[in-house]
Design an enzyme around this catalytic site. Structure first.
Site, PDB file in Angstrom:
ATOM      1  N   HIS A 345       0.852  -1.191   0.000  1.00  0.00           N
ATOM      2  CA  HIS A 345       0.000   0.000   0.000  1.00  0.00           C
ATOM      3  C   HIS A 345       0.885   1.237   0.000  1.00  0.00           C
ATOM      4  O   HIS A 345       1.838   1.328   0.776  1.00  0.00           O
ATOM      5  CB  HIS A 345      -0.904  -0.001   1.238  1.00  0.00           C
ATOM      6  CG  HIS A 345      -1.741   1.233   1.373  1.00  0.00           C
ATOM      7  ND1 HIS A 345      -1.662   2.087   2.455  1.00  0.00           N
ATOM      8  CD2 HIS A 345      -2.675   1.771   0.548  1.00  0.00           C
ATOM      9  CE1 HIS A 345      -2.505   3.087   2.289  1.00  0.00           C
ATOM     10  NE2 HIS A 345      -3.134   2.917   1.148  1.00  0.00           N
ATOM     11  N   SER A 346       0.591   2.176  -0.898  1.00  0.00           N
ATOM     12  CA  SER A 346       1.282   3.467  -0.917  1.00  0.00           C
ATOM     13  C   SER A 346       2.794   3.270  -1.077  1.00  0.00           C
ATOM     14  O   SER A 346       3.242   2.618  -2.018  1.00  0.00           O
ATOM     15  CB  SER A 346       0.938   4.239   0.360  1.00  0.00           C
ATOM     16  OG  SER A 346       1.392   5.562   0.301  1.00  0.00           O
ATOM     17  N   LEU A 347       3.593   3.808  -0.158  1.00  0.00           N
ATOM     18  CA  LEU A 347       5.050   3.684  -0.246  1.00  0.00           C
ATOM     19  C   LEU A 347       5.485   2.220  -0.189  1.00  0.00           C
ATOM     20  O   LEU A 347       6.504   1.839  -0.778  1.00  0.00           O
ATOM     21  CB  LEU A 347       5.720   4.476   0.882  1.00  0.00           C
ATOM     22  CG  LEU A 347       7.249   4.486   0.901  1.00  0.00           C
ATOM     23  CD1 LEU A 347       7.815   5.167  -0.336  1.00  0.00           C
ATOM     24  CD2 LEU A 347       7.779   5.161   2.163  1.00  0.00           C
ATOM     25  N   SER A 349       4.224  -0.225  -1.715  1.00  0.00           N
ATOM     26  CA  SER A 349       4.235  -0.799  -3.067  1.00  0.00           C
ATOM     27  C   SER A 349       5.515  -0.410  -3.802  1.00  0.00           C
ATOM     28  O   SER A 349       6.063  -1.205  -4.583  1.00  0.00           O
ATOM     29  CB  SER A 349       3.009  -0.330  -3.849  1.00  0.00           C
ATOM     30  OG  SER A 349       3.045   1.074  -4.045  1.00  0.00           O
TER      31      SER A 349
END
Length: 699
Positions: A345-347, A349
């Site tokens: 999720h977010s960073l 990924s």
């Protein structure tokens, strides 16, 4: 009995003055029946205790272990799908895969209603035995109005099988101090879990088909309620179980599938335990303290990842934690034969993407999967050599090249001497050498200065002017290797596209794929301010929308259908109006020619037909989200030739104001049924298992 006893009875109890005996509450005339125990654990949230029942499966397993008579040993019983162990002797529930406060476990038979949230709280096991003994005597002898004193000197009175009351002492203050009175506030007492309307969770299937590691983004909190990655992944797992029951019912009934296990990977605590927080605190200004602390704890994680020192800490933590969890999982599930996928999720990924781009593929290991699978590079190279020989009309020499394990790369390194040693005659040798030299020359012209020009088999991004290596601009770090090859990589609300662009990667080679991972899905909410697309970096010359994720109930959301319907209607009206005006104008400006009346009538008909057709060709097209794709779009090999970008459908309330729901859009994935269903669909598709009914609009 005290005068206030009647006030504790609820409305249903008052309506049923003489109800038939409930389970665990037998009719006194029929004698005593022992109470059926159920196991609970104590969950502490924000300093408040809450007793949560184990699933029926787990409770029965704990009761069986309790009755085995092995009290001297510290029996350990796996619960909650194997994610928690219960140490029976210590009465403790311990997390297996992550760090968490140890919870108290209790074998519960008697309960009283709490005074704060009206939830039932179990008595201690010792006092429950006393209550059960008193109840047994009362039932057997039919002697009620028994009075007992709890360990905290509170009074419990058993009036009859249906009315049992716990009096909570109320301190009366006066000049001489406070004195506890027996006639305090009454609480309802219940015997047996079936009488307290407890929400006993459904047990999880024992069979695990696939394992997914989930990596969080910036900060310690992962959703709008400031919950940890552990709690958010718990939600994701719960939604997956309900989606399996709803959309994979046939496969479950045929016992083809069990479930997918999701395990959280936490790197934030390791990063902030390096002492960097103390250094930051020393230089942080004292004003707007809460905002600065929030920035230090969350936003700065992005800057930490772009620092070579702390980037190394982060990638080491993520890789080592996933390897540790994988080994521990295999130890606890020795019969597990499924695959492993990863989600970020977010960073998180971006961290996973950088890790995956730096994995080293082992071409000698042959791997198989259902869709988009590729043979190993050596086998692929041999097949390519066969194609080349076929093109040169030299198919009879295929066996010779296959025997020598000659792939495309080796072929282009061959000299005339090598071919002669292989027994290839002069004529075929000349043809092969001419093909090699002409191919090398063409590639040299097409890609001047490319470091991969001498390797025709190269599928990486090279360093030419058109494609840049996806690893370009990555922070200098030693990226660790994973102990497994992920089946699919899922990115939720991911900034990968933005970071690649900032690093200088303008285009991704369509032939590029992650070295050890065949699948890649970029899933995002339309209002997510952190999410960016990937596909336009692979196919920049073609404008097309991301794939719209179908609603898990099998249709588009009502407001989206309404919006599309109105858009189509307005386009049709506009087209019809333009067509009518154009025909009228042409009729007005056309001069009458009586001599060629027949011809003009035909011409007019053709003109009208042309005018009617023209608006259709030049009509204002509906938005791309409305259009359905007529032909499949080739987005390269990053996801095995399949689409990469998937957009969620916004909820009706979210469509009123995009900015208002932007933050929620970035944190919505944990409880999104549509996201979970896509993850399950793609995972099970690799095993040849499909949804009960294909959802409209899905691939």
């Amino acid at each position: 009995p005290p005068p206030r006893c009647g006030s504790i009875m609820s409305a249903p109890e008052q309506q049923q003055a003489q109800p038939p005996p409930e389970p665990g509450e037998p009719d006194p005339a029929h004698g005593y029946e022992p109470v059926a125990p159920h196991w609970f654990y104590c969950k502490v949230t924000d300093g408040r205790e809450r007793w949560v029942p184990f699933s029926t499966q787990d409770s029965e397993r704990l009761e069986e272990a309790q009755g085995s008579g092995r009290d001297k040993e510290d029996l350990v019983v796996p619960t909650s799908g194997g994610r928690y162990d219960v140490h029976l002797k210590k009465r403790q529930r311990v997390a297996v895969y992550w760090e968490e406060e140890v919870s108290e476990v209790r074998r519960c038979t008697w309960f009283y209603k709490g005074d704060k949230d009206n939830k039932y709280i179990p008595y201690s096991e010792t006092f429950s035995e006393e209550l059960e003994e008193a109840y047994m005597i009362a039932v057997t002898l039919d002697e009620w109005k028994k009075k007992l004193e709890s360990p905290s000197r509170e009074i419990i009175i058993l009036h009859n099988p249906k009315l049992m009351v716990h009096y909570h002492p109320v301190a009366t203050s006066d000049d001489w101090g406070s004195t506890p009175t027996e006639q305090g506030r009454p609480r309802t007492v219940k015997r047996g879990v079936e009488n307290i309307a407890a929400e006993i969770p459904n047990g999880e299937p024992l069979q695990i088909d696939h394992l997914v590691f989930v990596v969080h983004g910036i900060g310690p909190a992962c959703d709008i309620r400031f919950r940890s990655i552990i709690q958010c992944v718990n939600d994701f797992r719960s939604v997956s179980l309900s989606m399996l029951q709803a959309h994979f019912k046939k496969a479950q009934e045929q016992q083809q599938i069990g479930r997918v296990e999701f395990l959280p990977v936490n790197w934030h605590s390791s990063l902030h335990s390096t002492g960097v927080d103390v250094d930051l605190e020393r230089i942080t200004l004292p004003s707007i303290n809460r905002l600065r602390h929030f920035i230090n704890d969350t936003i700065l994680d992005v800057f930490f990842y772009n620092s070579s020192t702390y980037c190394q800490t982060i990638v080491d933590t993520v890789a080592s934690e996933m390897n540790r969890l994988y080994q521990l999982f295999l130890q606890r599930n020795p019969l597990f034969k499924g695959g492993v996928s990863i989600a970020g999720h977010s960073l998180g990924s971006l961290i996973l993407f950088d890790l995956l781009t730096n994995q080293k593929a082992a071409p000698e290991e042959d791997e198989h999967s259902e869709e988009g699978s590729r043979t190993t590079s050596s086998n692929r190279g041999i097949e390519e050599v066969k194609e080349i020989l076929k093109k040169l009309q030299l198919s009879e020499y295929c066996d010779v090249f296959e025997k020598e394990k000659m792939d495309r790369q080796a072929l282009f390194l061959c000299t005339e001497k090598n071919l002669k040693e292989m027994g290839i005659p002069l004529g075929p040798r000349m043809k092969i050498l001419h093909y090699i030299s002409s191919t090398m020359e063409m590639q040299h012209r097409a890609e001047p200065g490319s470091p991969s020009q001498h390797n025709p088999d190269s599928t990486d991004d090279g360093g030419n002017c058109q494609y840049r290596d996806v690893g370009l601009g990555q922070v200098s770090a030693n990226y660790p290797q994973l102990n497994y090859k992920p089946t699919i990589f899922f990115a939720f609300g991911s900034p990968i596209g933005m970071f690649l662009t900032v690093r200088g990667v303008k285009r991704i080679n369509p032939n590029y794929s992650l070295p050890t991972c065949k699948g890649f899905f970029n899933i995002f909410h339309p209002f997510d301010p952190v999410a960016y697309r990937i596909e336009p970096m692979i196919v920049p010359d073609l404008e097309f929308e991301p794939m719209l994720l179908p609603h898990h109930k099998g249709r588009k959301r009502m407001h989206l259908e309404l919006k599309e319907g109105l858009t189509r209607m307005s386009v049709d009206l506009k087209n019809n109006l333009l067509g009518s005006l154009r025909v009228a104008w042409q009729s007005f400006t056309r001069a009458p020619l009586p001599a060629v009346e027949g011809a003009s009538t035909e011409a007019e008909g053709e003109a009208e037909a042309g005018a009617e057709k023209q608006p259709e060709t030049k009509a204002e097209e509906p938005p791309a989200a409305v259009k359905e794709e007529a032909s499949p779009i080739n987005v390269g090999r990053l996801n095995g030739g399949n689409r990469i970008d998937y957009v969620l459908q916004e909820k009706p309330i979210e469509s009123f104001n995009e900015y208002l729901f932007a933050l929620q859009g970035h944190l919505c994935y944990w409880e999104s049924e549509d996201t979970v269903l896509l993850v399950l669909k793609e995972i099970y598709q690799t095993q040849g298992i499909t949804l009960d009914q294909p959802l409209p609009g899905s691939q």
